[in-house]
Design a protein around this motif. Structure first.
Motif, PDB file in Angstrom:
ATOM      1  N   VAL A  14      36.864  22.272  43.265  1.00  0.00           N
ATOM      2  CA  VAL A  14      37.680  22.202  42.061  1.00  0.00           C
ATOM      3  C   VAL A  14      38.704  21.093  42.267  1.00  0.00           C
ATOM      4  N   LEU A  15      38.834  20.243  41.254  1.00  0.00           N
ATOM      5  CA  LEU A  15      39.711  19.081  41.356  1.00  0.00           C
ATOM      6  C   LEU A  15      40.803  19.125  40.305  1.00  0.00           C
ATOM      7  N   HIS A  16      41.929  18.486  40.625  1.00  0.00           N
ATOM      8  CA  HIS A  16      42.994  18.235  39.661  1.00  0.00           C
ATOM      9  C   HIS A  16      43.350  16.761  39.785  1.00  0.00           C
ATOM     10  N   ASN A  17      43.161  16.019  38.705  1.00  0.00           N
ATOM     11  CA  ASN A  17      43.381  14.564  38.726  1.00  0.00           C
ATOM     12  C   ASN A  17      42.589  13.883  39.836  1.00  0.00           C
ATOM     13  N   GLY A  18      41.349  14.351  40.051  1.00  0.00           N
ATOM     14  CA  GLY A  18      40.464  13.739  41.029  1.00  0.00           C
ATOM     15  C   GLY A  18      40.699  14.130  42.470  1.00  0.00           C
ATOM     16  N   VAL A  19      41.653  15.034  42.726  1.00  0.00           N
ATOM     17  CA  VAL A  19      41.979  15.468  44.083  1.00  0.00           C
ATOM     18  C   VAL A  19      41.657  16.954  44.213  1.00  0.00           C
ATOM     19  N   ARG A  20      41.114  17.337  45.374  1.00  0.00           N
ATOM     20  CA  ARG A  20      40.820  18.765  45.612  1.00  0.00           C
ATOM     21  C   ARG A  20      42.091  19.588  45.406  1.00  0.00           C
ATOM     22  N   PHE A  21      41.988  20.612  44.572  1.00  0.00           N
ATOM     23  CA  PHE A  21      43.146  21.400  44.162  1.00  0.00           C
ATOM     24  C   PHE A  21      43.490  22.476  45.179  1.00  0.00           C
ATOM     25  N   THR A  22      44.783  22.609  45.485  1.00  0.00           N
ATOM     26  CA  THR A  22      45.325  23.716  46.267  1.00  0.00           C
ATOM     27  C   THR A  22      46.424  24.346  45.436  1.00  0.00           C
ATOM     28  N   GLY A  23      46.292  25.639  45.192  1.00  0.00           N
ATOM     29  CA  GLY A  23      47.285  26.354  44.400  1.00  0.00           C
ATOM     30  C   GLY A  23      46.639  27.495  43.641  1.00  0.00           C
ATOM     31  N   VAL A  24      47.371  28.002  42.675  1.00  0.00           N
ATOM     32  CA  VAL A  24      46.912  29.130  41.863  1.00  0.00           C
ATOM     33  C   VAL A  24      46.625  28.629  40.455  1.00  0.00           C
ATOM     34  N   ALA A  25      45.450  28.956  39.957  1.00  0.00           N
ATOM     35  CA  ALA A  25      45.074  28.624  38.579  1.00  0.00           C
ATOM     36  C   ALA A  25      45.107  29.904  37.761  1.00  0.00           C
ATOM     37  N   GLU A  26      45.756  29.827  36.604  1.00  0.00           N
ATOM     38  CA  GLU A  26      45.878  30.981  35.727  1.00  0.00           C
ATOM     39  C   GLU A  26      45.347  30.642  34.345  1.00  0.00           C
ATOM     40  N   ASP A  27      44.851  31.649  33.679  1.00  0.00           N
ATOM     41  CA  ASP A  27      44.474  31.537  32.278  1.00  0.00           C
ATOM     42  C   ASP A  27      45.173  32.699  31.574  1.00  0.00           C
ATOM     43  N   ARG A  28      45.866  32.386  30.483  1.00  0.00           N
ATOM     44  CA  ARG A  28      46.612  33.414  29.742  1.00  0.00           C
ATOM     45  C   ARG A  28      46.314  33.301  28.256  1.00  0.00           C
ATOM     46  N   LEU A  29      46.431  34.425  27.575  1.00  0.00           N
ATOM     47  CA  LEU A  29      46.335  34.435  26.122  1.00  0.00           C
ATOM     48  C   LEU A  29      47.612  33.826  25.541  1.00  0.00           C
ATOM     49  N   PRO A  30      47.597  33.435  24.270  1.00  0.00           N
ATOM     50  CA  PRO A  30      48.805  32.855  23.663  1.00  0.00           C
ATOM     51  C   PRO A  30      50.057  33.727  23.792  1.00  0.00           C
ATOM     52  N   ASP A  31      49.877  35.073  23.832  1.00  0.00           N
ATOM     53  CA  ASP A  31      51.038  35.957  23.962  1.00  0.00           C
ATOM     54  C   ASP A  31      51.496  36.126  25.412  1.00  0.00           C
ATOM     55  N   GLY A  32      50.828  35.436  26.356  1.00  0.00           N
ATOM     56  CA  GLY A  32      51.220  35.508  27.763  1.00  0.00           C
ATOM     57  C   GLY A  32      50.432  36.508  28.578  1.00  0.00           C
ATOM     58  N   THR A  33      49.566  37.307  27.945  1.00  0.00           N
ATOM     59  CA  THR A  33      48.754  38.278  28.674  1.00  0.00           C
ATOM     60  C   THR A  33      47.826  37.539  29.634  1.00  0.00           C
ATOM     61  N   PRO A  34      47.835  37.915  30.927  1.00  0.00           N
ATOM     62  CA  PRO A  34      46.957  37.224  31.872  1.00  0.00           C
ATOM     63  C   PRO A  34      45.485  37.549  31.617  1.00  0.00           C
ATOM     64  N   VAL A  35      44.627  36.539  31.791  1.00  0.00           N
ATOM     65  CA  VAL A  35      43.180  36.709  31.651  1.00  0.00           C
ATOM     66  C   VAL A  35      42.516  36.508  33.012  1.00  0.00           C
ATOM     67  N   SER A  36      42.996  35.526  33.785  1.00  0.00           N
ATOM     68  CA  SER A  36      42.436  35.304  35.117  1.00  0.00           C
ATOM     69  C   SER A  36      43.457  34.621  36.018  1.00  0.00           C
ATOM     70  N   LEU A  37      43.275  34.844  37.317  1.00  0.00           N
ATOM     71  CA  LEU A  37      44.094  34.213  38.347  1.00  0.00           C
ATOM     72  C   LEU A  37      43.170  33.934  39.523  1.00  0.00           C
ATOM     73  N   THR A  38      43.092  32.676  39.922  1.00  0.00           N
ATOM     74  CA  THR A  38      42.235  32.274  41.038  1.00  0.00           C
ATOM     75  C   THR A  38      43.042  31.387  41.972  1.00  0.00           C
ATOM     76  N   THR A  39      42.936  31.645  43.275  1.00  0.00           N
ATOM     77  CA  THR A  39      43.656  30.882  44.280  1.00  0.00           C
ATOM     78  C   THR A  39      42.687  29.917  44.957  1.00  0.00           C
TER      79      THR A  39
END
Length: 112
Positions: A14-39
């Motif tokens: 998984v890349l961010h701006n062409g560089v291998r990503f280190t960190g937490v990726a989150e997906d949330r609904l518009p109201d802020g409800t979490p949908v996914s969290l991947t490290t």
């Protein structure tokens, strides 16, 4: 980091701006409800991986090490009941799988 900002190829890092990503990726609904969290570490899943239904109930959880599933991964049904467990070795091999009914009783089990 919002999950939509990451790039990935099937079975690739998984890349961010062409560089291998280190960190937490989150997906949330518009109201802020979490949908996914991947490290991620160095572009590979490494740490907790969690998903929730749109109503906020837990959908799944598991752990990864350097892109390999390890430990017990659980899936819950739409009513919030545990429906499945898969246990992985430290090398990602399936050791055991179990299914559960709505009352939480084991309905099937097999060794990997």
């Amino acid at each position: 980091m919002n999950e939509d900002e990451l790039e990935s190829e099937p079975h690739g890092p998984v890349l961010h701006n062409g560089v291998r990503f280190t960190g937490v990726a989150e997906d949330r609904l518009p109201d802020g409800t979490p949908v996914s969290l991947t490290t991620y570490v160095d572009g590979l899943e490494d740490g907790p991986d969690e998903e929730w239904c749109n109503d906020g109930t837990r959908r799944s959880e598991g752990q990864f090490q350097r892109g390999v599933p390890v430990g017990i991964h659980r899936t819950w049904g739409p009513e919030g009941n545990l429906s499945r467990e898969v246990e992985f070795s430290d090398a990602g091999r399936i050791l055991r799988r179990r299914g559960f009914d709505e009352a939480g009783e084991v309905t099937w089990e097999d060794a990997g």
